[in-house]
Design a protein around this motif. Structure first.
Motif, PDB file in Angstrom:
ATOM      1  N   ALA A  16      -2.412  -1.046  -3.160  1.00  0.00           N
ATOM      2  CA  ALA A  16      -3.566  -0.353  -2.584  1.00  0.00           C
ATOM      3  C   ALA A  16      -3.123   1.038  -2.136  1.00  0.00           C
ATOM      4  O   ALA A  16      -1.931   1.361  -2.153  1.00  0.00           O
ATOM      5  CB  ALA A  16      -4.106  -1.150  -1.403  1.00  0.00           C
ATOM      6  N   GLU A  17      -4.079   1.862  -1.774  1.00  0.00           N
ATOM      7  CA  GLU A  17      -3.769   3.158  -1.191  1.00  0.00           C
ATOM      8  C   GLU A  17      -3.938   3.072   0.320  1.00  0.00           C
ATOM      9  O   GLU A  17      -4.858   2.415   0.815  1.00  0.00           O
ATOM     10  CB  GLU A  17      -4.669   4.258  -1.759  1.00  0.00           C
TER      11      GLU A  17
ATOM     12  N   ALA B 105       0.863  -1.188   0.000  1.00  0.00           N
ATOM     13  CA  ALA B 105       0.000   0.000   0.000  1.00  0.00           C
ATOM     14  C   ALA B 105       0.895   1.232   0.000  1.00  0.00           C
ATOM     15  O   ALA B 105       1.924   1.269   0.683  1.00  0.00           O
ATOM     16  CB  ALA B 105      -0.920   0.008   1.219  1.00  0.00           C
TER      17      ALA B 105
END
Length: 208
Positions: free
Chosen positions: A71-72, A33
């Motif tokens: 992902a963020e 992430a």
């Protein structure tokens, strides 16, 4: 999930070690992430500016790949998170968000190139749960140390030594005027980790 700060993400791509990092951590890119602003920090919406920022077409390709597949970083708004309320000038906003995300999830780990933020974290004594975070944070030098356990040393060495502009500490570890041996590199990386351990009053965990 491994949370990557922007400094570590940028340097791993510049060194062209993204695949090696994924292998060393036994995590595919979709289990990484990154901060939402990474794509803007690296100017990935502009080919010319991103090339200027990262230094090679392959680094740009890897940065785009990371942003696309990772992902963020998210923080659960409903959860009270005291790290977000800290006002420390030695922890920038990006690192604060990462620490807060780590605080809010017991299943995540964090990779950061900002050792100053780790030192600042070690001085936070008013939040008891912070002590538990140390088992889940690693610095960039440790990430490279782990990479050397699974990747071909000569290939990693060549990639790092081709980019002496990326990180002075790592450039010295791998050798600037001459090629350092695996033992010499490992000792240099371990020395950096021990220094961070000392700087954080023994809180940074040495796993080597």
């Amino acid at each position: 999930m491994y949370l990557l700060d922007s400094d570590a993400a940028k340097k791993v791509c510049q060194y062209q070690l993204l695949d090696e990092l994924s292998q060393a951590l036994d995590s595919p890119l979709n289990e990484f992430a990154v901060l939402p602003q990474l794509k803007f920090q690296l100017r990935l919406n502009n080919d010319i500016k991103s090339l200027e920022k990262l230094g090679s077409p392959e680094a740009v390709r890897l940065a785009n790949l990371l942003v696309e597949q990772a992902a963020e970083v998210e923080i659960v708004a409903e959860t009270a998170n005291p790290i977000l309320e800290l006002n420390r000038p030695d922890i920038d906003s990006g690192e604060a968000i990462l620490f807060a995300a780590l605080y809010g999830s017991d299943n995540d780990s964090m990779l950061s190139g900002d050792k100053r933020a780790f030192v600042a974290l070690s001085k936070i004594n008013e939040i008891p749960k912070v002590e538990a975070l140390w088992a889940r944070v690693i610095c960039l030098e440790e990430a490279i140390y782990l990479i050397l356990k699974t990747a071909d040393f000569e290939k990693v060495s060549d990639k790092v030594r081709e980019r002496p502009d990326v990180d002075i500490s790592l450039s010295i570890a791998f050798g600037r005027s001459k090629v350092n041996t695996l033992h010499e590199v490992s000792e240099a990386l371990l020395s950096n980790m021990k220094h961070l351990n000392a700087e954080t009053s023994g809180k940074y965990i040495l796993r080597a």
